[in-house]
Design an enzyme around this catalytic site. Structure first.
Site, PDB file in Angstrom:
ATOM      1  N   CYS A  38     -49.318 -11.557  -7.629  1.00 55.05           N
ATOM      2  CA  CYS A  38     -49.194 -12.088  -8.985  1.00 55.05           C
ATOM      3  C   CYS A  38     -49.363 -13.598  -9.049  1.00 55.05           C
ATOM      4  O   CYS A  38     -49.434 -14.160 -10.139  1.00 55.05           O
ATOM      5  CB  CYS A  38     -47.835 -11.712  -9.543  1.00 55.05           C
ATOM      6  SG  CYS A  38     -46.528 -12.389  -8.522  1.00 55.05           S
ATOM      7  N   CYS A 107     -41.660  -8.135  -5.894  1.00 52.95           N
ATOM      8  CA  CYS A 107     -41.089  -9.431  -6.264  1.00 52.95           C
ATOM      9  C   CYS A 107     -39.980  -9.847  -5.310  1.00 52.95           C
ATOM     10  O   CYS A 107     -39.720 -11.036  -5.142  1.00 52.95           O
ATOM     11  CB  CYS A 107     -40.532  -9.377  -7.674  1.00 52.95           C
ATOM     12  SG  CYS A 107     -41.674  -8.677  -8.849  1.00 52.95           S
TER      13      CYS A 107
HETATM   14 FE1  FES Z   1     -44.681 -12.062  -9.418  1.00 54.23          FE
HETATM   15 FE2  FES Z   1     -42.583 -10.611  -9.798  1.00 54.23          FE
HETATM   16  S1  FES Z   1     -44.447 -10.457 -10.854  1.00 54.23           S
HETATM   17  S2  FES Z   1     -42.888 -12.094  -8.295  1.00 54.23           S
END
Ligand code: FES
Length: 132
Positions: A38, A107
């Site tokens: 992400c 995450c």
């Molecule tokens: Fe990136 Fe949770 S979406 S760390």
């Protein structure tokens, strides 16, 4: 109406009131990791005394789960021996938060990894191997 997407109360609580947020000037160890999935980023600073984590702070540029896991990992690591803190896994952090939704498990990687990086940084500085 809006459905809860499976965050435990503990995740929400740490997200709303994160512990140990900030920076330690002259930290003894510093760890920074990014999540390739992400693009989120986490930094952890530690102060070490008698081979224990005396103080710990974090800065996270990321989602709510990343903030909650960083907050939790700092609470778990504070006061621990370095060896013990090194053994904290992402699963431990998620368990301590009473679980994360499966799509958010990645995450929790950041928090444990950033902690381990900060400890390794401290150890390499101590051995003098950190001088580049
Ligand atoms: Fe990136 Fe949770 S979406 S760390």
């Amino acid at each position: 109406m809006a459905q809860q997407i499976g965050y435990s109360k503990k995740v929400m609580e740490h997200f709303m009131n994160p512990r140990n947020v900030g920076v330690i000037e002259n930290a003894d160890g510093y760890g920074k990791v990014g999540n390739p999935v992400c693009g989120d980023l986490m930094e952890i600073y530690i102060k070490v005394k008698d081979e224990k984590i005396d103080d710990i702070k974090f800065k996270t540029f990321g989602c709510g789960s990343a903030i909650a896991t960083s907050s939790m990992v700092t609470e778990m690591a504070k006061g621990k021996d370095l060896d013990e803190a090194m053994k904290i896994t992402r699963q431990d952090v998620a368990d301590e938060l009473e679980g994360l939704p499966p799509q958010k498990m990645h995450c929790s990687n950041l928090a444990a990894d950033a902690l381990h990086e900060a400890i390794k940084d401290y150890q390499s500085r101590k051995e003098g191997a950190g001088i580049k």
